[in-house]
Enzyme design. Structure first.
Site, PDB file in Angstrom:
ATOM      1  N   HIS A 125       0.842  -1.208   0.000  1.00  0.00           N
ATOM      2  CA  HIS A 125       0.000   0.000   0.000  1.00  0.00           C
ATOM      3  C   HIS A 125       0.880   1.263   0.000  1.00  0.00           C
ATOM      4  CE1 HIS A 125       1.076   0.834   4.201  1.00  0.00           C
ATOM      5  NE2 HIS A 125       0.933  -0.449   4.414  1.00  0.00           N
ATOM      6  N   GLU A 129      -1.663  -6.869   7.533  1.00  0.00           N
ATOM      7  CA  GLU A 129      -0.283  -6.716   8.007  1.00  0.00           C
ATOM      8  C   GLU A 129      -0.048  -7.595   9.243  1.00  0.00           C
ATOM      9  OE1 GLU A 129       3.302  -4.542   7.598  1.00  0.00           O
ATOM     10  OE2 GLU A 129       2.565  -6.604   7.630  1.00  0.00           O
TER      11      GLU A 129
HETATM   12  O1  3PG Z   1       3.107  -2.162  10.372  1.00  0.00           O
HETATM   13  C1  3PG Z   1       3.882  -1.220  10.147  1.00  0.00           C
HETATM   14  O2  3PG Z   1       4.312  -0.422  10.982  1.00  0.00           O
HETATM   15  C2  3PG Z   1       4.368  -1.049   8.715  1.00  0.00           C
HETATM   16  O3  3PG Z   1       3.411  -1.520   7.874  1.00  0.00           O
HETATM   17  C3  3PG Z   1       5.628  -1.827   8.460  1.00  0.00           C
HETATM   18  O4  3PG Z   1       6.298  -1.894   9.588  1.00  0.00           O
HETATM   19  P1  3PG Z   1       7.820  -2.403   9.593  1.00  0.00           P
HETATM   20  O5  3PG Z   1       8.531  -1.675   8.490  1.00  0.00           O
HETATM   21  O6  3PG Z   1       8.288  -2.032  10.969  1.00  0.00           O
HETATM   22  O7  3PG Z   1       7.766  -3.869   9.392  1.00  0.00           O
END
Ligand code: 3PG
Length: 333
Positions: free
Chosen positions: A88, A191
């Site tokens: 996204h 996610e």
């Molecule tokens: O969930 C989140 O904060 C982002 O989508 C990705 O997080 P990360 O880069 O810490 O995995």
């Protein structure tokens, strides 16, 4: 159009060309397109890249991948297809540098622009079905990207969570039905759940718990954040869903787009690229950059970012992943 000894007939409905600057094939501007082709043997629908530079055109038969024997069982072994993956666009908590996980936040204006730019990059690639997570930032990205598509088909979220939403969303026009692309939403593509880190600032968290510890929570395969999901746990749902729901569409020759999240996509790409739990630590995905795969005879061949300035834009490559990529390329030559 002949390529080698096999005579190919381009099935015009799906041949679209896009400008491909800095093409590896040719220093001049080369038009490259994804076409649906029927070769001389009946019933054999293939997907090929067509390159036209000046008056010359040629179809590049998708390269024959060395069969690892671990590919998907594909009853229609001759069918080929394409898969587009997009993380996204920037979300409002990405902008604030907060751990987001399963908190359902929308895009920022920058994220909207990224989604529109992603749509421009894939606007010539036919798409038959779209999968998104159940989260608004992925669904907004999918819809905004499809607004740029050359075929102007309408993306429609198919509500099958229960009988009534499904029956109440029927379309009673054959003509209209031909003008839409189904969007299937799935919580399994959400996610990774970041547990007690959700809502915390990433920089402050690193100062509080140590950079190494936070990097391990964010990028390792086995270690979960406090009361959250490890990447392995996220893969259990996301990759299982991909195998059960997305791969059958590809085997049927459907052209698929999946719009999801940094880590749910990292788990899927780990599976597609056969990355080890060590290699996946270095895998970083930029927001809003489309990644194109060709699916051929049960195997996935990564093809970089459609019409992107270079394939390096597909991932924020780190050194060892770039070396891994060279190995993959040499295997395919
Ligand atoms: O969930 C989140 O904060 C982002 O989508 C990705 O997080 P990360 O880069 O810490 O995995």
């Amino acid at each position: 159009m002949a390529v080698g000894t096999t005579h190919h007939t381009i099935v015009s409905t799906q041949s679209h060309l896009w400008n491909c600057k800095n093409s590896r094939l040719d220093e001049t501007t080369t038009k490259v397109g994804l076409v649906s082709i029927r070769s001389s043997s009946p019933g054999n629908r293939k997907l090929g890249l067509v390159c036209s530079s000046g008056s010359k055109s040629s179809i590049i038969d998708p390269v024959q991948l060395p069969s690892s024997g671990k590919g998907y069982h594909s009853p229609k072994r001759s069918s080929e297809s394409s898969l587009i993956l997009i993380r996204h666009g920037e979300s409002m908590w990405n902008e604030k540098n907060l751990f987001t996980g399963c908190v359902d936040v929308p895009l920022t204006p920058t994220g909207v622009e990224e989604a529109i730019e992603a749509g421009k990059r894939i606007c010539n690639i036919p798409i038959d079905v779209i999968f998104t997570s159940a989260m608004i930032r992925a669904q907004m990205t999918a819809m905004l990207a499809m607004m740029q598509h050359r075929r102007k088909k309408v993306p429609i979220i198919t509500h099958k969570e229960s009988e009534q939403p499904h029956s109440w969303s029927q379309i009673y026009s054959e003509h209209t039905r031909k003008q839409y692309v189904p969007v299937i939403t799935a919580w399994q593509l959400n996610e990774r759940m970041y547990g007690e880190l959700q809502g915390l600032n990433k920089q402050e968290t690193a100062e509080r718990f140590g950079k190494e510890q936070v990097h391990e929570w964010r990028r390792s395969y086995e270690m979960p954040p406090p009361n959250g999901e490890s990447l392995a746990m996220c893969a259990d749902r996301a990759v299982t869903y991909f195998k059960d729901q997305v791969v059958p569409q590809l085997i049927a020759g459907k052209l698929v787009m999946v719009v999801a999240h940094a880590n749910s996509l990292r788990s899927i790409i780990m599976h597609l690229d056969k990355l080890t739990s060590q290699e996946v630590i270095s895998l970083e995905l930029s927001t809003g950059i489309p990644m194109l795969y060709i699916f051929k005879e049960g195997e996935f061949l990564r093809r970089g970012s459609p019409a992107g300035p270079s394939e390096a834009s597909v991932y924020a490559y780190t050194k060892n992943l770039a070396q891994y990529r060279q190995k993959l390329d040499s295997m395919v030559q």
